[in-house]
Scaffold this motif. Structure first.
Motif, PDB file in Angstrom:
ATOM      1  N   THR A   3       1.289  -1.095  -0.619  1.00 28.12           N
ATOM      2  CA  THR A   3      -0.317  -0.014  -0.196  1.00 28.12           C
ATOM      3  C   THR A   3       0.433   1.728  -0.152  1.00 28.12           C
ATOM      4  OG1 THR A   3      -1.816  -1.398   1.259  1.00 28.12           O
ATOM      5  CG2 THR A   3      -1.763   0.803   1.004  1.00 28.12           C
ATOM      6  N   THR A   4       0.378   2.392  -0.857  1.00 25.31           N
ATOM      7  CA  THR A   4       1.354   3.557  -0.748  1.00 25.31           C
ATOM      8  C   THR A   4       0.132   4.633   0.234  1.00 25.31           C
ATOM      9  OG1 THR A   4       2.159   2.344  -3.037  1.00 25.31           O
ATOM     10  CG2 THR A   4       2.736   4.953  -2.708  1.00 25.31           C
ATOM     11  N   TYR A   5       0.850   6.216   0.365  1.00 25.76           N
ATOM     12  CA  TYR A   5       0.020   6.252   0.873  1.00 25.76           C
ATOM     13  C   TYR A   5       0.856   8.124   0.864  1.00 25.76           C
ATOM     14  CZ  TYR A   5      -2.356   2.605   4.017  1.00 25.76           C
ATOM     15  OH  TYR A   5      -2.253   1.845   4.306  1.00 25.76           O
ATOM     16  N   THR A   6      -0.318   8.829   0.718  1.00 23.36           N
ATOM     17  CA  THR A   6       0.462   9.778   0.040  1.00 23.36           C
ATOM     18  C   THR A   6       0.951  11.019   1.566  1.00 23.36           C
ATOM     19  OG1 THR A   6      -2.141  11.297   0.537  1.00 23.36           O
ATOM     20  CG2 THR A   6      -1.486  10.186  -1.817  1.00 23.36           C
ATOM     21  N   HIS A  24      11.762   7.001   7.587  1.00 19.42           N
ATOM     22  CA  HIS A  24      12.906   5.664   6.351  1.00 19.42           C
ATOM     23  C   HIS A  24      11.760   5.591   5.321  1.00 19.42           C
ATOM     24  CE1 HIS A  24      16.848   5.952   7.643  1.00 19.42           C
ATOM     25  NE2 HIS A  24      16.138   5.578   8.952  1.00 19.42           N
ATOM     26  N   HIS A  25      11.150   6.415   4.726  1.00 20.07           N
ATOM     27  CA  HIS A  25       9.446   6.758   3.795  1.00 20.07           C
ATOM     28  C   HIS A  25       8.569   5.371   3.869  1.00 20.07           C
ATOM     29  CE1 HIS A  25      12.714   9.638   2.014  1.00 20.07           C
ATOM     30  NE2 HIS A  25      13.443   8.656   2.155  1.00 20.07           N
ATOM     31  N   LYS A  26       8.635   5.069   4.583  1.00 19.07           N
ATOM     32  CA  LYS A  26       7.551   3.984   5.607  1.00 19.07           C
ATOM     33  C   LYS A  26       6.128   4.501   6.286  1.00 19.07           C
ATOM     34  CE  LYS A  26      10.903  -0.103   3.968  1.00 19.07           C
ATOM     35  NZ  LYS A  26      11.698  -0.842   4.957  1.00 19.07           N
ATOM     36  N   VAL A  27       5.603   4.129   5.675  1.00 19.82           N
ATOM     37  CA  VAL A  27       4.626   4.658   6.668  1.00 19.82           C
ATOM     38  C   VAL A  27       3.805   3.407   7.970  1.00 19.82           C
ATOM     39  CG1 VAL A  27       2.258   5.327   6.778  1.00 19.82           C
ATOM     40  CG2 VAL A  27       3.298   5.801   4.827  1.00 19.82           C
ATOM     41  N   TYR A  28       3.550   4.009   9.458  1.00 24.30           N
ATOM     42  CA  TYR A  28       3.670   2.736  10.326  1.00 24.30           C
ATOM     43  C   TYR A  28       1.901   3.930  10.333  1.00 24.30           C
ATOM     44  CZ  TYR A  28       8.602   1.656   9.572  1.00 24.30           C
ATOM     45  OH  TYR A  28       9.673   1.268   8.470  1.00 24.30           O
ATOM     46  N   ASP A  29       1.741   3.193  11.276  1.00 24.59           N
ATOM     47  CA  ASP A  29       0.463   3.417  12.366  1.00 24.59           C
ATOM     48  C   ASP A  29       0.966   2.743  13.710  1.00 24.59           C
ATOM     49  OD1 ASP A  29      -1.305   3.407  13.501  1.00 24.59           O
ATOM     50  OD2 ASP A  29      -3.078   2.351  12.686  1.00 24.59           O
ATOM     51  N   ASN A  78       3.896   7.723  -1.269  1.00 23.45           N
ATOM     52  CA  ASN A  78       4.488   8.167  -2.796  1.00 23.45           C
ATOM     53  C   ASN A  78       5.919   8.469  -2.489  1.00 23.45           C
ATOM     54  OD1 ASN A  78       3.752   9.741  -4.547  1.00 23.45           O
ATOM     55  ND2 ASN A  78       1.195   8.924  -4.565  1.00 23.45           N
ATOM     56  N   LYS A  79       6.276   8.176  -3.783  1.00 29.26           N
ATOM     57  CA  LYS A  79       7.828   9.451  -4.459  1.00 29.26           C
ATOM     58  C   LYS A  79       7.131  10.562  -4.539  1.00 29.26           C
ATOM     59  CE  LYS A  79       9.667   4.652  -5.858  1.00 29.26           C
ATOM     60  NZ  LYS A  79      10.347   3.592  -6.128  1.00 29.26           N
ATOM     61  N   ASP A  80       6.411  11.105  -4.824  1.00 27.91           N
ATOM     62  CA  ASP A  80       6.061  12.322  -5.177  1.00 27.91           C
ATOM     63  C   ASP A  80       6.396  12.538  -4.101  1.00 27.91           C
ATOM     64  OD1 ASP A  80       6.183  11.710  -7.943  1.00 27.91           O
ATOM     65  OD2 ASP A  80       3.800  10.875  -8.381  1.00 27.91           O
ATOM     66  N   ASP A  81       5.314  12.469  -3.183  1.00 32.42           N
ATOM     67  CA  ASP A  81       5.685  12.839  -1.566  1.00 32.42           C
ATOM     68  C   ASP A  81       7.146  12.822  -0.367  1.00 32.42           C
ATOM     69  OD1 ASP A  81       3.180  14.116  -2.247  1.00 32.42           O
ATOM     70  OD2 ASP A  81       1.786  11.974  -1.313  1.00 32.42           O
ATOM     71  N   VAL A  82       7.393  12.158  -1.491  1.00 35.66           N
ATOM     72  CA  VAL A  82       8.768  11.769  -0.487  1.00 35.66           C
ATOM     73  C   VAL A  82       9.505  13.036   0.092  1.00 35.66           C
ATOM     74  CG1 VAL A  82      11.083  10.797  -0.171  1.00 35.66           C
ATOM     75  CG2 VAL A  82       9.292   9.762  -1.039  1.00 35.66           C
ATOM     76  N   GLY A  83       9.932  13.580  -1.126  1.00 37.65           N
ATOM     77  CA  GLY A  83      11.265  15.218  -0.713  1.00 37.65           C
ATOM     78  C   GLY A  83       9.994  16.012  -0.277  1.00 37.65           C
ATOM     79  N   SER A  84       8.974  15.851   0.358  1.00 41.38           N
ATOM     80  CA  SER A  84       7.836  17.327   0.550  1.00 41.38           C
ATOM     81  C   SER A  84       7.715  16.761   2.399  1.00 41.38           C
ATOM     82  CB  SER A  84       6.383  16.587  -0.229  1.00 41.38           C
ATOM     83  OG  SER A  84       5.673  17.245  -1.656  1.00 41.38           O
ATOM     84  N   LEU A  85       8.688  15.677   2.371  1.00 38.42           N
ATOM     85  CA  LEU A  85       8.793  15.592   3.988  1.00 38.42           C
ATOM     86  C   LEU A  85       9.984  16.130   4.867  1.00 38.42           C
ATOM     87  CD1 LEU A  85       8.406  11.573   5.004  1.00 38.42           C
ATOM     88  CD2 LEU A  85       6.413  13.678   5.619  1.00 38.42           C
TER      89      LEU A  85
END
Length: 126
Positions: A3-6, A24-29, A78-85
């Motif tokens: 699953t990819t998240y924005t 590290h660009h992974k999403v954790y709940d 989402n790879k497009d959002d990685v830089g936004s972090l």
């Protein structure tokens, strides 16, 4: 299929009832871990909805903590959002008030307590 998240998904989940963060660009709940977090909920809430990689790595988490983190993985960013972090200069940064970098010093102490708690839970400490 992973699953990819924005970034918007990440930002929409930054409360005690639904708390996500990226490391590290992974999403954790981490919602179900809030009450068990040795450093308290403030540490998680401070990093919620954004990139917590630096805070996570700065404390030097144990292998046990890293294994626990794997159980909380829900997807990747989402790879497009990685830089936004990346933090913009001056955004959400503490003022350096001498040794320890202002409010970051207590964060280090809290994260050190996390490591000690996890070591204790794993039976490494008395």
């Amino acid at each position: 299929m992973a699953t990819t998240y924005t970034l918007e998904d990440l930002k929409a989940n930054k409360t005690r009832k639904s708390l996500w963060l990226s490391i590290h660009h992974k999403v954790y709940d981490v919602t179900k871990f809030i009450d068990e977090h040795p450093g308290g909920d403030e540490v998680l809430l401070e990093e919620a909805g954004r990139d917590g990689t630096e805070a996570f790595e700065d404390v030097g988490h144990s292998d046990e903590a890293r294994n626990l983190l794997k159980t909380l993985l829900i997807g990747s960013l989402n790879k497009d959002d990685v830089g936004s972090l990346k933090k913009a200069p001056g955004a959400n940064q503490s003022v350096n008030n001498g040794p320890g970098g202002g409010s970051q010093f207590p964060l280090f102490v809290v994260l050190a307590l996390i490591v000690a708690f996890l070591a204790w839970k794993a039976g490494y400490l008395g």
